[in-house]
Scaffold this motif. Structure first.
Motif, mmCIF file in Angstrom:
data_model
loop_
_atom_site.group_PDB
_atom_site.id
_atom_site.type_symbol
_atom_site.label_atom_id
_atom_site.label_comp_id
_atom_site.label_asym_id
_atom_site.label_seq_id
_atom_site.Cartn_x
_atom_site.Cartn_y
_atom_site.Cartn_z
ATOM 1 N N ARG A 24 0.845 -1.101 0.190
ATOM 2 C CA ARG A 24 0.084 0.048 0.070
ATOM 3 C C ARG A 24 0.802 1.246 0.136
ATOM 4 N NH1 ARG A 24 -5.758 -1.616 0.155
ATOM 5 N NH2 ARG A 24 -5.486 -3.934 0.212
ATOM 6 N N VAL A 25 1.766 1.423 0.956
ATOM 7 C CA VAL A 25 2.535 2.717 0.968
ATOM 8 C C VAL A 25 3.541 2.912 -0.088
ATOM 9 C CG1 VAL A 25 2.286 2.380 3.498
ATOM 10 C CG2 VAL A 25 4.429 1.791 2.594
ATOM 11 N N GLY A 26 3.956 1.740 -0.615
ATOM 12 C CA GLY A 26 4.732 1.879 -1.765
ATOM 13 C C GLY A 26 6.295 2.293 -1.385
ATOM 14 N N PRO A 27 7.281 2.559 -2.404
ATOM 15 C CA PRO A 27 8.533 2.723 -1.888
ATOM 16 C C PRO A 27 8.741 4.260 -1.317
ATOM 17 C CG PRO A 27 8.258 3.150 -4.275
ATOM 18 C CD PRO A 27 7.077 2.378 -3.573
ATOM 19 N N ASP A 28 7.935 5.089 -1.486
ATOM 20 C CA ASP A 28 7.874 6.430 -0.687
ATOM 21 C C ASP A 28 7.489 6.402 0.884
ATOM 22 O OD1 ASP A 28 9.150 7.518 -2.826
ATOM 23 O OD2 ASP A 28 7.291 8.238 -3.740
ATOM 24 N N GLY A 29 6.822 5.103 0.956
ATOM 25 C CA GLY A 29 6.233 5.099 2.387
ATOM 26 C C GLY A 29 7.287 4.660 3.482
ATOM 27 N N ARG A 30 6.822 4.284 4.733
ATOM 28 C CA ARG A 30 7.598 3.930 5.631
ATOM 29 C C ARG A 30 6.748 2.675 6.403
ATOM 30 N NH1 ARG A 30 9.100 6.645 11.466
ATOM 31 N NH2 ARG A 30 10.616 4.987 12.212
ATOM 32 N N VAL A 31 7.330 1.549 6.613
ATOM 33 C CA VAL A 31 6.557 0.570 7.227
ATOM 34 C C VAL A 31 7.521 -0.159 8.276
ATOM 35 C CG1 VAL A 31 5.699 -2.107 6.999
ATOM 36 C CG2 VAL A 31 5.484 -0.245 5.349
ATOM 37 N N VAL A 32 6.819 -0.077 9.580
ATOM 38 C CA VAL A 32 7.638 -0.592 10.826
ATOM 39 C C VAL A 32 7.015 -1.598 11.434
ATOM 40 C CG1 VAL A 32 8.524 0.085 13.162
ATOM 41 C CG2 VAL A 32 8.509 1.897 11.145
ATOM 42 N N GLY A 33 7.726 -2.850 11.957
ATOM 43 C CA GLY A 33 7.174 -3.800 12.674
ATOM 44 C C GLY A 33 7.718 -3.909 13.910
ATOM 45 N N VAL A 34 6.923 -3.949 15.041
ATOM 46 C CA VAL A 34 7.707 -4.175 16.314
ATOM 47 C C VAL A 34 7.039 -5.559 17.015
ATOM 48 C CG1 VAL A 34 8.413 -1.829 16.698
ATOM 49 C CG2 VAL A 34 5.863 -2.616 17.587
ATOM 50 N N ASP A 35 7.951 -6.310 17.674
ATOM 51 C CA ASP A 35 7.493 -7.443 18.285
ATOM 52 C C ASP A 35 8.306 -7.520 19.780
ATOM 53 O OD1 ASP A 35 5.448 -9.924 17.580
ATOM 54 O OD2 ASP A 35 6.873 -10.316 19.221
ATOM 55 N N ARG A 36 7.732 -8.047 20.731
ATOM 56 C CA ARG A 36 8.496 -8.104 21.849
ATOM 57 C C ARG A 36 9.380 -9.238 21.988
ATOM 58 N NH1 ARG A 36 5.247 -9.316 27.290
ATOM 59 N NH2 ARG A 36 5.182 -11.237 26.072
ATOM 60 N N GLU A 37 9.143 -10.345 21.168
ATOM 61 C CA GLU A 37 9.943 -11.664 21.155
ATOM 62 C C GLU A 37 10.948 -11.486 20.422
ATOM 63 O OE1 GLU A 37 9.020 -14.201 23.290
ATOM 64 O OE2 GLU A 37 7.231 -13.316 24.186
ATOM 65 N N PRO A 38 12.205 -11.557 20.694
ATOM 66 C CA PRO A 38 13.514 -11.537 19.913
ATOM 67 C C PRO A 38 13.586 -12.628 18.707
ATOM 68 C CG PRO A 38 13.927 -11.722 22.341
ATOM 69 C CD PRO A 38 12.536 -12.016 22.262
ATOM 70 N N ARG A 39 13.006 -13.983 19.041
ATOM 71 C CA ARG A 39 12.683 -14.777 17.747
ATOM 72 C C ARG A 39 11.844 -14.439 16.922
ATOM 73 N NH1 ARG A 39 12.516 -20.973 19.199
ATOM 74 N NH2 ARG A 39 12.862 -21.065 16.648
ATOM 75 N N MET A 40 10.654 -13.814 17.308
ATOM 76 C CA MET A 40 9.822 -13.419 16.190
ATOM 77 C C MET A 40 10.527 -12.373 15.412
ATOM 78 S SD MET A 40 6.915 -14.697 16.676
ATOM 79 C CE MET A 40 6.100 -15.649 17.886
ATOM 80 N N ILE A 41 11.191 -11.519 16.164
ATOM 81 C CA ILE A 41 11.870 -10.277 15.020
ATOM 82 C C ILE A 41 13.172 -10.937 14.406
ATOM 83 C CG2 ILE A 41 13.415 -8.235 15.226
ATOM 84 C CD1 ILE A 41 10.333 -7.668 15.526
ATOM 85 N N GLU A 42 13.624 -12.004 15.026
ATOM 86 C CA GLU A 42 14.849 -12.585 13.998
ATOM 87 C C GLU A 42 13.879 -13.114 12.947
ATOM 88 O OE1 GLU A 42 17.060 -16.528 15.249
ATOM 89 O OE2 GLU A 42 17.207 -15.065 16.684
ATOM 90 N N ALA A 43 13.034 -14.049 13.160
ATOM 91 C CA ALA A 43 12.191 -14.814 11.833
ATOM 92 C C ALA A 43 11.657 -13.759 11.201
ATOM 93 C CB ALA A 43 11.091 -15.592 12.367
#
Ligand SMILES: C[S@@+](CC[C@H](N)C(=O)[O-])C[C@H]1O[C@@H](n2cnc3c(N)ncnc32)[C@H](O)[C@@H]1O
Length: 243
Positions: free
Chosen positions: A67-86
């Protein structure tokens, strides 16, 4: 019913085992159609800044990127280190440009008033204080922005023809969440929580699924119980007609 608590009160109840991580990627695809409908309703312009709170291994990061395309910004946060790693691995494999960070949704290190869309899916049922997560989501959304929440509620879970194991599994799942100080049935609370957090123009859309043999949701309860060990071996629950 003999139910396992799944660890400490603040751990993600379903764990971060390899099967759970694989399950979350598969589930993200199953949920994608509904999430796309939600994003259509919201109407996110290209160039928008969006965050998926408690993104797990994928969440809706891929849909936000579309949706946001190359000019947008997408951030993902999660508390679990293994989730972020994956999530780093899965998003890299898909060529997604996203920023990922290990953060607790009850106290985000993201600036206030900074996102056009703040989304979460099936995180509130996994925290003891969902109102804190919503408070944080509202804080980081810009004025006029959107806070979007997707949570389950088992109020309409029915099995026809009736099967005794269905009710047993259903109650085992709810009890496991209660034992961990959490509440699976978040759906009914969402509108109130959003209003209490100061949001206006709160809209709710409820979805009821009718499943058939072979479909993901048909075996969801049994699969969750098997994967997580919510029900101890020796309990009266056996694989039965729900499958
Ligand atoms: C059922 S998974 C859903 C993942 C993703 N939102 C999706 O829909 O595929 C719940 C996620 O919430 C995360 N989570 C639970 N408590 C959290 C917290 N306090 N802060 C951030 N993430 C949390 C878990 O680590 C897990 O990745």
């Amino acid at each position: 019913m003999d139910v396992l608590s799944g660890g400490g009160r603040d751990r993600y109840l379903l764990g971060d085992s390899a099967p759970e991580l694989a399950h979350l990627v598969a589930q993200a695809e199953v949920y994608a159609a509904e999430a796309r409908q939600l994003l259509d309703l919201i109407g996110i312009p290209t160039g928008a800044r969006a965050v998926d709170v408690g993104c797990g291994v994928l969440g809706i990061l891929h849909l936000l990127c579309e949706r946001v395309g190359p000019d947008g910004r997408v951030v993902g946060v999660d508390r679990e280190p293994r989730m972020i790693e994956a999530a780093r691995r899965v998003t890299a494999e898909r060529g997604l440009v996203v920023e990922l960070a290990e953060q607790d949704a009850t106290g985000l290190s993201l600036p206030s008033d900074s996102f056009d869309l703040v989304h979460e899916r099936t995180v509130l049922l996994n925290v003891a204080e969902p109102e804190k997560v919503i408070g944080e989501m509202v804080r980081i959304a810009r004025r006029g922005g959107v806070v979007a929440v997707q949570e389950p509620d088992s109020a309409n879970w029915l099995c026809d023809p009736p099967h005794p194991a269905f009710g047993t599994l259903h109650q085992a799942l709810l009890a496991a969440y209660r034992a961990a100080g959490k509440n699976f049935d978040q759906g009914r609370t969402i509108a109130r929580r959003l209003r209490e957090a100061g949001l206006t123009q709160v809209q709710v859309r409820a979805t009821a699924r009718v499943t058939r043999p072979g479909e993901y949701y048909h075996t969801f309860l049994l699969a969750d119980v098997r994967r997580t060990g919510f029900v101890r071996p020796g309990s009266p629950v056996r694989s039965g007609r729900p499958e």
